[in-house]
Design an enzyme around this catalytic site. Structure first.
Site, PDB file in Angstrom:
ATOM      1  N   GLU A   1       0.839  -1.196   0.000  1.00  9.92           N
ATOM      2  CA  GLU A   1       0.000   0.000   0.000  1.00  9.92           C
ATOM      3  C   GLU A   1       0.880   1.254   0.000  1.00  9.92           C
ATOM      4  OE1 GLU A   1      -2.138   0.388   3.652  1.00  9.92           O
ATOM      5  OE2 GLU A   1      -3.043   2.305   3.106  1.00  9.92           O
TER       6      GLU A   1
ATOM      7  N   ASP B   1      -0.939  -1.010   5.846  1.00 10.91           N
ATOM      8  CA  ASP B   1      -0.841  -0.431   7.184  1.00 10.91           C
ATOM      9  C   ASP B   1      -1.826  -1.112   8.119  1.00 10.91           C
ATOM     10  OD1 ASP B   1       1.071   1.366   6.424  1.00 10.91           O
ATOM     11  OD2 ASP B   1      -0.361   2.972   5.978  1.00 10.91           O
TER      12      ASP B   1
ATOM     13  N   ASP C   1      -7.745   2.004   6.823  1.00 15.03           N
ATOM     14  CA  ASP C   1      -7.584   2.016   5.372  1.00 15.03           C
ATOM     15  C   ASP C   1      -6.875   0.755   4.900  1.00 15.03           C
ATOM     16  OD1 ASP C   1      -8.872   4.371   5.067  1.00 15.03           O
ATOM     17  OD2 ASP C   1      -7.045   5.610   4.954  1.00 15.03           O
TER      18      ASP C   1
ATOM     19  N   ASP D   1      -4.054  -0.153   9.889  1.00  9.47           N
ATOM     20  CA  ASP D   1      -5.131   0.782  10.253  1.00  9.47           C
ATOM     21  C   ASP D   1      -6.363   0.482   9.413  1.00  9.47           C
ATOM     22  OD1 ASP D   1      -4.545   1.723   7.758  1.00  9.47           O
ATOM     23  OD2 ASP D   1      -3.727   3.650   8.436  1.00  9.47           O
TER      24      ASP D   1
END
Ligand code: TSJ
Length: 640
Positions: free
Chosen positions: A427, A504, A508, A506
């Site tokens: 990403e 990541d 997203d 997180d």
């Protein structure tokens, strides 16, 4: 005929019905609700035959309060005179397997010679069955219990209940609970079947009455417009592009009726019937119609200059894009084939339907140019989409020479030994950049992806295949994809043993994980089922103690444990892959000696697929939880 002969015959007859009771499934398909409702259809079919013979205009079905059913018609009445066996013909109908309608006596043959052979089967499977025949000025009466006659004949003839001017047949029966697991008829199924029969027999009136407590109803079906009305019903709520078209004709003794109407959708629905029987598996009548229809549309399209010399013909599917059609034929000797014996096999049916469709439809289109243009318009739309999709597909299949590294895309590895190669889907460009620097370039390829890839659950196939990230992945993996155009996926061509999603930790990142997994699941499911897909597990923290080596901590549980054993340390929290330098990224996430990978298995994904709404919905938190709880069983992965 001698009396002894008759007795012998009678015994065989009863043995026949005994066979039906022993193996009811052989005759009606099953002893559940479907088989039960079938009893009603078997009886009604006899009355429909009488209509087809030209003698019956009304049929009535009543579900009685006591669980029995009454079926009646205003036909000529089942023959009650002495059959050559010496007993009333009515007895032969209800006690002889495969009789009924088809008497040995030529004079009693139905005009259509169609079906309606099941009255004796219904009789055998009923606790009791009563017959009233209105004929020749009298009401003739008969009764059976579990298939056996309980009324004594006089001179081979039935008793009379009284005089009447009416003609017709009324049957009443009660399904045997010793046979059926359930004896409660399904009102909706029977009502629908009667409506279907009304569409197929314009002018015939079918009444449905329900006298059962709490569900009382009376409806009358009569469809003067026949299958044209059926088409309207099937297209109800959709946007038609023209009025329904009806053609009819007889060819080679086969009666053919076809109705169709196009709607503003990319769907095709072509139903077939032969002798009032729905042919769910299709067959020759459907093929004959489709082939000729395609030919006609292509001819007109060329004549009108819509297709130019250089253009290819419309495909069959193009010409039926948006079509709702019903093909109905009457055949004197139908052959039903296929798994469920619902596929018409007669070759002459294809010829006859093609002939009638060809002749009658040309007559119609010559006079109705607007309808013709609407229909060709649907084919044009279909062809356009088909070509666009084929273009995308051929672009994908052209093997380009892996040169996207120059475009900042795939950084491939040097080795072509698929068993040793891995591809990291990373990403973001900055993490992608670090990963390219950090990697073991012999075996590790890096594909940075930007932003969020398409949600394949929601996108149409041409959009999916037009998406840059997805195209790159399909090309990089080298094994094609399966969806829509048949299975082009070949796992043996896969260029990487491990496909590692690195995002990541997180929200997203979780979203991108889910989108990628959805894409694999839809288009390359074997990647998951064969265990080639992994989620990289970057650490959440780095702990640097005042004394001793620094440590990476991959989740909060690890942090808690660390706190218990260490007093003085500083804690660095990683927010994203981009925050790690290339050495950290290598050490924590990419180095096969020290990294943690979570293999995605098909069970996980099967579950995930069931909660697609959850994952794809706007609610972000539950999605994150899902992915993270499933990443728990992370395991150390050794370099193979
Ligand atoms: F009504 C019904 F559905 F319950 C029902 C009607 C049930 C059964 C088992 C049969 C019939 C039925 C049979 N309705 N009409 C007839 N017609 C004849 O069987 C029939 C009458 C006359 C002649 C003839 O040639 O004179 C031939 C036949 C086959």
């Amino acid at each position: 005929m001698a009396a002894g002969d008759y007795t012998a015959k009678n015994i065989t007859v009863l043995e026949g019905l005994e066979a039906v009771r022993k193996r009811p499934g052989m005759y009606i398909g099953g002893v559940g609700t479907s088989g039960l409702n079938h009893l009603v259809y078997e009886i009604v079919d006899n009355a429909v035959d009488e209509h087809l013979a030209g003698y019956c205009t009304h049929i009535s079905v009543t579900l009685e309060a006591d669980g029995s059913v009454m079926v009646g018609d205003n036909g000529r009445g089942i023959p009650v005179d002495r059959h050559k066996t010496g007993i009333s013909a009515e007895r032969v109908v209800f006690t002889t397997l495969h009789a009924g309608g088809k008497f040995d006596n030529e004079a009693y043959k139905t005009a259509g010679g169609l079906h309606g052979v099941g009255s004796s089967v219904v009789n055998a499977l009923s606790t009791w069955l009563e017959v009233k025949v209105f004929k020749g000025g009298y009401i003739h009466y008969d009764r059976y219990e579990q298939g056996k006659p309980v009324i004594e004949l006089k001179n081979g003839l039935l008793p009379k209940l009284g005089r009447t001017d009416a003609t017709g047949t009324v049957i009443r029966f009660s399904p045997d609970p010793e046979i059926f697991t359930k004896t409660y008829f399904t009102a909706a199924m029977i009502r629908n079947r009667l409506h279907e029969t009304a569409y197929l027999n314009p002018g015939l009136t079918l009444e449905f009455h329900n006298r059962r407590a709490g569900e009382e109803e009376d409806v009358v079906f009569c469809e003067e417009e026949g299958i044209t009305a059926y088409i309207r019903e099937l297209n109800k709520g959709k946007t038609p592009v023209h009025e329904p078209v009806l053609v009819h004709g007889v060819s080679d003794g086969i009666d053919v009726t076809v109705a169709f109407q196009f709607v503003d959708l990319f769907e095709e629905k072509v139903l077939g019937y032969c002798n009032n029987i729905f042919t769910s598996e299709g067959g020759t009548h459907i093929t004959g119609f489709k082939t000729r229809f395609t030919g006609i549309i292509n001819n007109y399209a060329r004549e009108l200059g819509i297709l130019k010399d250089k253009d290819d013909n419309f495909t069959g599917a193009d010409t039926r894009c948006g079509m709702t059609a019903i093909v109905v034929i009457k055949h004197h000797d139908p052959v039903f084939e296929g798994q469920t014996k619902t596929k018409l096999g007669n070759a002459d049916a294809a010829k006859a339907v093609a002939a009638v469709t060809g002749e009658q439809l040309e007559l119609f289109f010559d006079k109705n140019l607007e309808t013709l243009k609407s229909v060709i318009g649907c084919a044009e739309k279909s062809a356009k989409i088909r070509k666009a999709e084929a273009k995308v597909k051929s672009n994908l299949l052209t093997k380009s020479k892996f040169s996207f590294d120059g475009n900042g895309k795939l950084a491939n590895c040097e080795s072509r030994d698929a068993a040793k190669c891995e591809i990291f889907i990373v990403e973001g460009d900055s993490a992608g950049g670090s990963a390219k620097m950090a990697r073991n370039r012999r075996y590790q390829a890096i594909l940075p992806i930007r932003g969020k890839i398409l949600n394949v659950e929601k996108a149409s196939i041409d959009k999916v295949l037009g998406n840059a990230e997805i195209k790159t992945m399909i090309q990089a993996f080298g094994c094609g994809f399966s969806e829509g155009y048949g299975n082009n996926f070949d796992i043996t061509k896969l260029r990487y043993d491990k496909i590692i999603i690195m995002t990541d930790a997180d929200v997203d990142g979780s979203h991108i994980d889910t989108l990628l997994l959805t894409f694999f699941y839809r288009f390359m499911p074997e990647l998951i089922s064969e265990g080639h897909v992994y989620l990289a597990q970057p650490p959440l923290y780095q702990a640097v103690p005042s004394r001793g080596p620094k440590e990476y901590l991959y989740d909060d549980a690890a942090l808690e444990k660390y706190r218990k054993t260490h007093k003085n340390f500083t804690l660095q929290r990683y927010k994203g892959l981009g925050e790690m330098d290339q050495e950290q990224l290598w050490e924590t996430t990419m180095n096969p000696e020290s990294r943690i990978l979570k293999r995605v298995d098909i069970e996980d994904f099967y579950l995930a697929n069931q909660v697609t709404d959850l994952l794809m919905g706007s609610d972000v938190e539950p999605r994150r939880d899902y992915i993270h709880t499933h990443a728990h069983e992370a395991e150390l992965d050794a370099w193979a």
